[in-house]
Design a protein around this motif. Structure first.
Motif, PDB file in Angstrom:
ATOM      1  N   TYR A  88       0.822  -1.207   0.000  1.00 44.34           N
ATOM      2  CA  TYR A  88       0.000   0.000   0.000  1.00 44.34           C
ATOM      3  C   TYR A  88       0.860   1.263   0.000  1.00 44.34           C
ATOM      4  CZ  TYR A  88      -4.115  -2.836   0.697  1.00 44.34           C
ATOM      5  OH  TYR A  88      -5.121  -3.741   0.512  1.00 44.34           O
ATOM      6  N   VAL A  89       0.266   2.340  -0.514  1.00 49.74           N
ATOM      7  CA  VAL A  89       0.938   3.633  -0.577  1.00 49.74           C
ATOM      8  C   VAL A  89       0.923   4.275   0.809  1.00 49.74           C
ATOM      9  CG1 VAL A  89       0.930   5.925  -1.634  1.00 49.74           C
ATOM     10  CG2 VAL A  89       0.221   3.932  -2.975  1.00 49.74           C
ATOM     11  N   LYS A  90       2.081   4.761   1.261  1.00 51.30           N
ATOM     12  CA  LYS A  90       2.171   5.405   2.571  1.00 51.30           C
ATOM     13  C   LYS A  90       1.464   6.759   2.551  1.00 51.30           C
ATOM     14  CE  LYS A  90       5.545   7.102   5.940  1.00 51.30           C
ATOM     15  NZ  LYS A  90       5.172   8.505   5.841  1.00 51.30           N
ATOM     16  N   LEU A  91       0.755   7.043   3.630  1.00 47.24           N
ATOM     17  CA  LEU A  91       0.052   8.320   3.759  1.00 47.24           C
ATOM     18  C   LEU A  91       0.976   9.356   4.388  1.00 47.24           C
ATOM     19  CD1 LEU A  91      -3.369   7.097   5.187  1.00 47.24           C
ATOM     20  CD2 LEU A  91      -2.899   7.818   2.848  1.00 47.24           C
ATOM     21  N   ASP A  92       1.044  10.534   3.784  1.00 43.72           N
ATOM     22  CA  ASP A  92       1.837  11.621   4.349  1.00 43.72           C
ATOM     23  C   ASP A  92       0.988  12.553   5.206  1.00 43.72           C
ATOM     24  OD1 ASP A  92       4.246  10.802   3.161  1.00 43.72           O
ATOM     25  OD2 ASP A  92       3.710  11.766   1.268  1.00 43.72           O
ATOM     26  N   ALA A 114      -4.029   0.820  -2.481  1.00 41.49           N
ATOM     27  CA  ALA A 114      -3.079  -0.220  -2.877  1.00 41.49           C
ATOM     28  C   ALA A 114      -2.117   0.316  -3.938  1.00 41.49           C
ATOM     29  CB  ALA A 114      -3.818  -1.446  -3.405  1.00 41.49           C
ATOM     30  N   ILE A 115      -0.867  -0.120  -3.855  1.00 38.55           N
ATOM     31  CA  ILE A 115       0.108   0.243  -4.881  1.00 38.55           C
ATOM     32  C   ILE A 115      -0.302  -0.449  -6.173  1.00 38.55           C
ATOM     33  CG2 ILE A 115       2.519   0.031  -5.608  1.00 38.55           C
ATOM     34  CD1 ILE A 115       3.272   0.011  -2.632  1.00 38.55           C
ATOM     35  N   GLU A 116      -0.416   0.321  -7.251  1.00 42.26           N
ATOM     36  CA  GLU A 116      -0.791  -0.265  -8.539  1.00 42.26           C
ATOM     37  C   GLU A 116       0.430  -0.959  -9.132  1.00 42.26           C
ATOM     38  OE1 GLU A 116      -2.215   1.376 -12.811  1.00 42.26           O
ATOM     39  OE2 GLU A 116      -3.351   2.111 -11.100  1.00 42.26           O
ATOM     40  N   LYS A 117       0.300  -2.247  -9.374  1.00 45.86           N
ATOM     41  CA  LYS A 117       1.417  -3.046  -9.877  1.00 45.86           C
ATOM     42  C   LYS A 117       1.061  -3.595 -11.255  1.00 45.86           C
ATOM     43  CE  LYS A 117       2.774  -4.085  -5.172  1.00 45.86           C
ATOM     44  NZ  LYS A 117       3.004  -5.082  -4.120  1.00 45.86           N
ATOM     45  N   SER A 118       1.899  -3.285 -12.227  1.00 46.79           N
ATOM     46  CA  SER A 118       1.556  -3.629 -13.606  1.00 46.79           C
ATOM     47  C   SER A 118       2.794  -3.865 -14.447  1.00 46.79           C
ATOM     48  CB  SER A 118       0.717  -2.500 -14.226  1.00 46.79           C
ATOM     49  OG  SER A 118       1.463  -1.291 -14.231  1.00 46.79           O
ATOM     50  N   ALA A 119       2.563  -4.405 -15.618  1.00 44.35           N
ATOM     51  CA  ALA A 119       3.638  -4.625 -16.597  1.00 44.35           C
ATOM     52  C   ALA A 119       3.143  -4.180 -17.963  1.00 44.35           C
ATOM     53  CB  ALA A 119       4.045  -6.092 -16.635  1.00 44.35           C
ATOM     54  N   THR A 120       4.016  -3.499 -18.698  1.00 49.81           N
ATOM     55  CA  THR A 120       3.718  -3.064 -20.062  1.00 49.81           C
ATOM     56  C   THR A 120       4.596  -3.851 -21.020  1.00 49.81           C
ATOM     57  OG1 THR A 120       3.148  -0.836 -19.327  1.00 49.81           O
ATOM     58  CG2 THR A 120       3.691  -1.103 -21.658  1.00 49.81           C
ATOM     59  N   ASP A 164       3.109  -9.413  -6.077  1.00 44.95           N
ATOM     60  CA  ASP A 164       4.564  -9.414  -5.993  1.00 44.95           C
ATOM     61  C   ASP A 164       5.100 -10.764  -6.451  1.00 44.95           C
ATOM     62  OD1 ASP A 164       4.388  -6.917  -4.958  1.00 44.95           O
ATOM     63  OD2 ASP A 164       5.010  -7.436  -2.928  1.00 44.95           O
ATOM     64  N   GLY A 165       6.230 -10.744  -7.131  1.00 46.47           N
ATOM     65  CA  GLY A 165       6.842 -11.999  -7.560  1.00 46.47           C
ATOM     66  C   GLY A 165       7.559 -11.869  -8.892  1.00 46.47           C
ATOM     67  N   LYS A 166       8.088 -12.996  -9.332  1.00 52.47           N
ATOM     68  CA  LYS A 166       8.838 -13.056 -10.589  1.00 52.47           C
ATOM     69  C   LYS A 166       7.946 -13.626 -11.691  1.00 52.47           C
ATOM     70  CE  LYS A 166      13.345 -14.585 -12.354  1.00 52.47           C
ATOM     71  NZ  LYS A 166      14.586 -15.325 -12.035  1.00 52.47           N
ATOM     72  N   TYR A 167       8.052 -13.034 -12.884  1.00 56.11           N
ATOM     73  CA  TYR A 167       7.223 -13.437 -14.015  1.00 56.11           C
ATOM     74  C   TYR A 167       8.087 -13.700 -15.241  1.00 56.11           C
ATOM     75  CZ  TYR A 167       3.327 -11.650 -11.238  1.00 56.11           C
ATOM     76  OH  TYR A 167       2.406 -11.440 -10.240  1.00 56.11           O
ATOM     77  N   THR A 168       7.555 -14.513 -16.145  1.00 53.78           N
ATOM     78  CA  THR A 168       8.214 -14.761 -17.422  1.00 53.78           C
ATOM     79  C   THR A 168       7.254 -14.418 -18.563  1.00 53.78           C
ATOM     80  OG1 THR A 168       7.491 -17.079 -17.495  1.00 53.78           O
ATOM     81  CG2 THR A 168       9.661 -16.622 -16.507  1.00 53.78           C
ATOM     82  N   VAL A 169       7.840 -14.009 -19.690  1.00 62.42           N
ATOM     83  CA  VAL A 169       7.063 -13.745 -20.906  1.00 62.42           C
ATOM     84  C   VAL A 169       7.680 -14.557 -22.031  1.00 62.42           C
ATOM     85  CG1 VAL A 169       6.156 -12.011 -22.492  1.00 62.42           C
ATOM     86  CG2 VAL A 169       6.708 -11.369 -20.128  1.00 62.42           C
ATOM     87  N   GLU A 170       6.861 -15.363 -22.716  1.00 64.74           N
ATOM     88  CA  GLU A 170       7.344 -16.191 -23.826  1.00 64.74           C
ATOM     89  C   GLU A 170       6.449 -15.978 -25.047  1.00 64.74           C
ATOM     90  OE1 GLU A 170       8.328 -20.370 -22.772  1.00 64.74           O
ATOM     91  OE2 GLU A 170       7.597 -19.796 -20.774  1.00 64.74           O
ATOM     92  N   THR A 192       8.531  -1.765  -4.271  1.00 63.28           N
ATOM     93  CA  THR A 192       9.456  -0.724  -4.727  1.00 63.28           C
ATOM     94  C   THR A 192       9.729  -0.806  -6.222  1.00 63.28           C
ATOM     95  OG1 THR A 192      11.313  -2.145  -4.095  1.00 63.28           O
ATOM     96  CG2 THR A 192      10.577  -0.514  -2.486  1.00 63.28           C
ATOM     97  N   ASN A 193       9.291  -1.871  -6.863  1.00 65.94           N
ATOM     98  CA  ASN A 193       9.462  -2.049  -8.311  1.00 65.94           C
ATOM     99  C   ASN A 193       8.107  -2.476  -8.858  1.00 65.94           C
ATOM    100  OD1 ASN A 193      11.060  -2.202 -10.728  1.00 65.94           O
ATOM    101  ND2 ASN A 193      10.975  -4.421 -10.571  1.00 65.94           N
ATOM    102  N   ASN A 194       7.188  -1.498  -8.834  1.00 68.80           N
ATOM    103  CA  ASN A 194       5.789  -1.843  -9.070  1.00 68.80           C
ATOM    104  C   ASN A 194       5.358  -1.766 -10.536  1.00 68.80           C
ATOM    105  OD1 ASN A 194       6.198   0.994  -8.555  1.00 68.80           O
ATOM    106  ND2 ASN A 194       3.993   1.252  -8.630  1.00 68.80           N
ATOM    107  N   HIS A 195       6.284  -1.382 -11.416  1.00 67.52           N
ATOM    108  CA  HIS A 195       5.945  -1.383 -12.844  1.00 67.52           C
ATOM    109  C   HIS A 195       7.146  -1.854 -13.664  1.00 67.52           C
ATOM    110  CE1 HIS A 195       3.837  -0.362 -16.507  1.00 67.52           C
ATOM    111  NE2 HIS A 195       4.968   0.172 -16.951  1.00 67.52           N
TER     112      HIS A 195
END
Length: 211
Positions: A88-92, A114-120, A164-170, A192-195
């Motif tokens: 989740y995104v920290k509130l300031d 929630a932190i938006e997590k995606s792949a392009t 969160d996790g490791k992905y493969t593209v084939e 910390t590596n959400n895209h």
């Protein structure tokens, strides 16, 4: 105190002592952390509560149950998130509330997005860099489960809501007029590596004519 006490005065009973007991008002604040979209309770957020003088009253970590702070004195308090729940995104923003004899039971709901997590993913011509449509690609997670299978267009393909996790593209099928690539591409998603952006090149099939 609504108690009524009767007493009698007489010549032989001229000095009466009556003691009344009052229970202190229970002054408290109830704090709950929830998902901004689902309102589901969130564990793992860390908070600090301070009084108007800046003195720390309490620090705590949320659970899925509401957190109650009892025995608060009259005054204004601030509550600030020092660590967001995982994912989740920290509130300031610092929240404030005031306790008094007539405002003695505060309930505060604090929401985290929630932190938006995606792949392009984009498929391009190796020589020109131009987007290529018609390739069939499959994305799998670390256990080999298919997350998504899709056919490329001339627009980048975005996969949202990744865990969160490791992905493969084939590549399962090459675009018409291109050689199939056997390379397996990997990317990792985390707070910390959400895209991730993955560019996959295809080499055109060389065409020639013999005269």
């Amino acid at each position: 105190n609504d108690q009524v006490v009767e007493f009698t005065i007489s010549d032989t009973n001229r000095n009466i002592a009556i003691r009344f007991k009052n229970k202190a008002i229970d002054k408290k604040a109830t704090i709950i952390k929830v998902d901004a979209d689902t309102n589901k309770a969130l564990a793992g957020a860390e908070f600090v509560i301070k009084d108007s003088a800046g003195k720390t009253v309490e620090t705590f970590t949320t659970t899925t149950e509401a957190h109650v702070i009892d025995n608060l004195a009259n005054g204004t308090y601030t509550i600030k998130e020092t660590k967001a729940p995982a994912g989740y995104v920290k509130l300031d923003k610092a929240y404030s509330f005031t306790i008094s004899d007539t405002n003695n039971n505060i309930k505060l709901t604090i929401k985290n997005k929630a932190i938006e997590k995606s792949a392009t993913i984009i498929k391009v011509d190796k020589d020109t860099g131009k987007a290529v449509a018609g390739a069939v690609l499959v994305v799998k997670n670390s256990t080999g489960k298919v997350v998504e299978r899709f056919t490329t267009t001339e627009e980048a393909h975005v996969i949202k809501n990744l865990a969160d996790g490791k992905y493969t593209v084939e590549e399962e099928k090459a675009p018409a007029g291109y050689k199939k690539t056997d390379e397996v591409f990997t990317f990792t998603i985390s707070d910390t590596n959400n895209h991730a952006t993955i560019t996959i090149e295809n080499e055109p099939i060389e065409k020639s004519a013999t005269i």
